[in-house]
Design a protein around this motif. Structure first.
Motif, PDB file in Angstrom:
ATOM      1  N   PRO A 128      -1.645 -24.868 -39.182  1.00  0.00           N
ATOM      2  CA  PRO A 128      -1.090 -26.285 -38.457  1.00  0.00           C
ATOM      3  C   PRO A 128      -0.243 -25.673 -37.431  1.00  0.00           C
ATOM      4  O   PRO A 128      -0.160 -26.320 -35.867  1.00  0.00           O
ATOM      5  N   ILE A 129       0.255 -24.637 -36.964  1.00  0.00           N
ATOM      6  CA  ILE A 129       0.750 -24.166 -36.223  1.00  0.00           C
ATOM      7  C   ILE A 129       0.562 -23.616 -34.674  1.00  0.00           C
ATOM      8  O   ILE A 129       0.673 -23.986 -33.689  1.00  0.00           O
ATOM      9  N   ALA A 130      -1.062 -22.970 -35.243  1.00  0.00           N
ATOM     10  CA  ALA A 130      -2.056 -22.274 -33.910  1.00  0.00           C
ATOM     11  C   ALA A 130      -2.594 -23.601 -33.834  1.00  0.00           C
ATOM     12  O   ALA A 130      -2.388 -23.406 -32.607  1.00  0.00           O
ATOM     13  N   ILE A 131      -3.046 -24.581 -34.221  1.00  0.00           N
ATOM     14  CA  ILE A 131      -3.365 -25.829 -33.723  1.00  0.00           C
ATOM     15  C   ILE A 131      -1.978 -26.614 -32.800  1.00  0.00           C
ATOM     16  O   ILE A 131      -2.231 -27.014 -31.922  1.00  0.00           O
ATOM     17  N   LEU A 132      -1.465 -26.320 -33.500  1.00  0.00           N
ATOM     18  CA  LEU A 132      -0.155 -27.223 -32.167  1.00  0.00           C
ATOM     19  C   LEU A 132      -0.034 -26.001 -31.248  1.00  0.00           C
ATOM     20  O   LEU A 132       0.285 -27.071 -30.426  1.00  0.00           O
ATOM     21  N   ALA A 133      -0.099 -25.335 -31.242  1.00  0.00           N
ATOM     22  CA  ALA A 133       1.091 -24.688 -29.392  1.00  0.00           C
ATOM     23  C   ALA A 133      -0.878 -24.405 -28.991  1.00  0.00           C
ATOM     24  O   ALA A 133      -0.633 -24.475 -28.268  1.00  0.00           O
ATOM     25  N   ALA A 134      -2.675 -24.304 -29.567  1.00  0.00           N
ATOM     26  CA  ALA A 134      -3.446 -24.687 -28.883  1.00  0.00           C
ATOM     27  C   ALA A 134      -3.107 -26.575 -27.836  1.00  0.00           C
ATOM     28  O   ALA A 134      -3.619 -26.448 -26.778  1.00  0.00           O
ATOM     29  N   VAL A 135      -2.630 -27.337 -28.467  1.00  0.00           N
ATOM     30  CA  VAL A 135      -3.106 -28.528 -28.600  1.00  0.00           C
ATOM     31  C   VAL A 135      -1.767 -28.936 -27.291  1.00  0.00           C
ATOM     32  O   VAL A 135      -1.739 -28.685 -26.235  1.00  0.00           O
ATOM     33  N   TYR A 136      -0.526 -28.366 -27.641  1.00  0.00           N
ATOM     34  CA  TYR A 136       0.023 -27.925 -26.671  1.00  0.00           C
ATOM     35  C   TYR A 136      -0.249 -26.919 -24.918  1.00  0.00           C
ATOM     36  O   TYR A 136      -0.108 -28.019 -23.709  1.00  0.00           O
ATOM     37  N   VAL A 137      -0.546 -26.021 -24.962  1.00  0.00           N
ATOM     38  CA  VAL A 137      -0.720 -25.170 -24.329  1.00  0.00           C
ATOM     39  C   VAL A 137      -1.668 -25.952 -23.430  1.00  0.00           C
ATOM     40  O   VAL A 137      -1.970 -25.741 -22.108  1.00  0.00           O
ATOM     41  N   GLY A 167      -6.844 -33.425 -41.598  1.00  0.00           N
ATOM     42  CA  GLY A 167      -5.433 -33.846 -42.864  1.00  0.00           C
ATOM     43  C   GLY A 167      -4.797 -33.583 -42.912  1.00  0.00           C
ATOM     44  O   GLY A 167      -3.487 -32.875 -43.919  1.00  0.00           O
ATOM     45  N   TYR A 168      -3.714 -33.153 -41.429  1.00  0.00           N
ATOM     46  CA  TYR A 168      -3.238 -33.160 -40.646  1.00  0.00           C
ATOM     47  C   TYR A 168      -1.973 -34.776 -40.588  1.00  0.00           C
ATOM     48  O   TYR A 168      -2.723 -35.642 -40.182  1.00  0.00           O
ATOM     49  N   ASP A 169      -0.952 -34.531 -40.493  1.00  0.00           N
ATOM     50  CA  ASP A 169      -0.132 -35.445 -39.784  1.00  0.00           C
ATOM     51  C   ASP A 169      -0.321 -35.500 -38.279  1.00  0.00           C
ATOM     52  O   ASP A 169       0.181 -34.106 -38.042  1.00  0.00           O
ATOM     53  N   PRO A 170      -0.209 -36.752 -38.144  1.00  0.00           N
ATOM     54  CA  PRO A 170      -0.696 -36.509 -36.177  1.00  0.00           C
ATOM     55  C   PRO A 170       0.118 -36.762 -35.543  1.00  0.00           C
ATOM     56  O   PRO A 170       0.103 -36.315 -34.701  1.00  0.00           O
ATOM     57  N   ARG A 171       1.745 -37.087 -36.165  1.00  0.00           N
ATOM     58  CA  ARG A 171       2.597 -37.455 -35.619  1.00  0.00           C
ATOM     59  C   ARG A 171       2.766 -35.392 -34.348  1.00  0.00           C
ATOM     60  O   ARG A 171       3.730 -36.055 -33.351  1.00  0.00           O
ATOM     61  N   PRO A 172       3.409 -34.710 -35.520  1.00  0.00           N
ATOM     62  CA  PRO A 172       4.312 -33.754 -34.629  1.00  0.00           C
ATOM     63  C   PRO A 172       2.730 -33.423 -33.502  1.00  0.00           C
ATOM     64  O   PRO A 172       3.253 -32.282 -32.706  1.00  0.00           O
ATOM     65  N   PHE A 173       1.568 -33.293 -34.110  1.00  0.00           N
ATOM     66  CA  PHE A 173       0.595 -33.202 -32.347  1.00  0.00           C
ATOM     67  C   PHE A 173       0.740 -33.857 -31.121  1.00  0.00           C
ATOM     68  O   PHE A 173       0.422 -33.611 -30.115  1.00  0.00           O
ATOM     69  N   ILE A 174       1.274 -35.284 -31.092  1.00  0.00           N
ATOM     70  CA  ILE A 174       1.107 -36.722 -30.376  1.00  0.00           C
ATOM     71  C   ILE A 174       2.309 -35.751 -29.873  1.00  0.00           C
ATOM     72  O   ILE A 174       2.641 -36.006 -28.708  1.00  0.00           O
ATOM     73  N   MET A 175       3.524 -35.796 -30.499  1.00  0.00           N
ATOM     74  CA  MET A 175       5.109 -35.105 -29.730  1.00  0.00           C
ATOM     75  C   MET A 175       4.704 -33.900 -29.349  1.00  0.00           C
ATOM     76  O   MET A 175       5.060 -33.363 -27.896  1.00  0.00           O
ATOM     77  N   ALA A 176       3.496 -32.806 -29.362  1.00  0.00           N
ATOM     78  CA  ALA A 176       3.313 -31.879 -28.499  1.00  0.00           C
ATOM     79  C   ALA A 176       2.586 -31.880 -27.732  1.00  0.00           C
ATOM     80  O   ALA A 176       2.605 -31.807 -26.090  1.00  0.00           O
ATOM     81  N   VAL A 177       1.675 -33.401 -27.289  1.00  0.00           N
ATOM     82  CA  VAL A 177       1.223 -33.834 -26.087  1.00  0.00           C
ATOM     83  C   VAL A 177       2.128 -34.214 -25.545  1.00  0.00           C
ATOM     84  O   VAL A 177       2.257 -34.584 -23.572  1.00  0.00           O
ATOM     85  N   MET A 178       3.578 -34.980 -25.514  1.00  0.00           N
ATOM     86  CA  MET A 178       4.241 -35.674 -25.046  1.00  0.00           C
ATOM     87  C   MET A 178       4.572 -35.173 -24.349  1.00  0.00           C
ATOM     88  O   MET A 178       4.730 -34.637 -22.887  1.00  0.00           O
ATOM     89  N   PHE A 179       5.331 -34.014 -25.009  1.00  0.00           N
ATOM     90  CA  PHE A 179       6.453 -32.762 -24.655  1.00  0.00           C
ATOM     91  C   PHE A 179       5.027 -31.870 -23.004  1.00  0.00           C
ATOM     92  O   PHE A 179       6.005 -31.725 -21.609  1.00  0.00           O
TER      93      PHE A 179
END
Length: 233
Positions: A128-137, A167-179
């Motif tokens: 998930p950390i890699a996905i979060l970083a990829a979403v942000y970038v 299977g992950y909570d979408p909230r952290p990824f949406i926060m990454a999109v917002m930031f």
């Protein structure tokens, strides 16, 4: 006085304009700056604080309040209609409209979905950390090429659907999109403020890139580290 004498004249703009129109005097240079209307300063200050206060109290959206503020300022003659029209930078407006069209094209053709699915699929097996970083970038990169609001609305639902499937909570990824959509500094079209500063300050594209790209990297690293603390996967 004789023909071809040069005169320095002082007077009201209307009076000087009448002299020029009579044809007896040829205007060699006319000051572009207008006299400061200090008597109207109180009106401008009150309207600005009025917009801030009413927006903070959620009386109505700030966009509507800004329009009302502009009408009041114009009616009070704080600004002449000619001055207001001349202050519009049409190049910036056309740039914004063009980027909106680009975002709509990416949505209608499915380009945005293909890009998001490819990037998330490439790092999905890492964690998930890699996905979060990829979403942000990815969001930051798309924002630098378009408009932040359009990009967030465009890829937000796609991100939610993909991470739920994983299977992950979408909230952290949406926060990454917002930031990422709100912290893009590397191009003049990444954010509306960048665009206005770029035109008014006479900056070059490379000026924003030199300062903005390191800021983007710092913000990305901090976001990937801090977001999971408040919004676990």
């Amino acid at each position: 006085m004789q023909f071809a004498d040069t005169l320095l004249l002082e007077g009201t703009p209307e009076g000087l304009q009448r002299l020029m129109e009579d044809g007896g005097i040829i205007n060699l240079s006319e000051p572009s700056e207008r006299a400061t209307r200090r008597s109207k300063a109180s009106v401008a200050i009150v309207t600005i604080f009025g917009v801030m206060g009413l927006a903070a109290l959620d009386v109505m959206p700030i966009a509507g309040l800004a329009v009302i503020d502009a009408v009041i300022v114009m009616m009070a003659r704080c600004v002449d209609p000619e001055e207001a029209f001349d202050a519009i930078d049409w190049r910036i407006l056309f740039m914004i409209f063009g980027m909106l069209g680009l975002s709509m094209g990416m949505d209608e053709t499915g380009t945005a979905r293909v890009i998001v699915e490819t990037v998330v699929g490439a790092v999905g097996g890492i964690g998930p950390i890699a996905i979060l970083a990829a979403v942000y970038v990815l969001t930051s990169a798309l924002t630098e090429m378009g408009l932040n609001n359009a990009v967030a609305v465009l890829i937000g639902p796609i991100i939610i659907a993909l991470v739920i499937e994983l299977g992950y909570d979408p909230r952290p990824f949406i926060m990454a999109v917002m930031f990422a959509a709100s912290a893009s500094f590397a191009t003049p079209i990444g954010y509306q403020t960048n665009t206005f500063v770029y035109g008014a300050g006479g900056y070059k594209f490379s000026d924003l890139l030199k300062v903005g790209l390191p800021l983007n990297i710092i913000f990305a690293a901090l976001a990937v580290l801090i977001i999971p603390i408040f919004f676990p996967f």
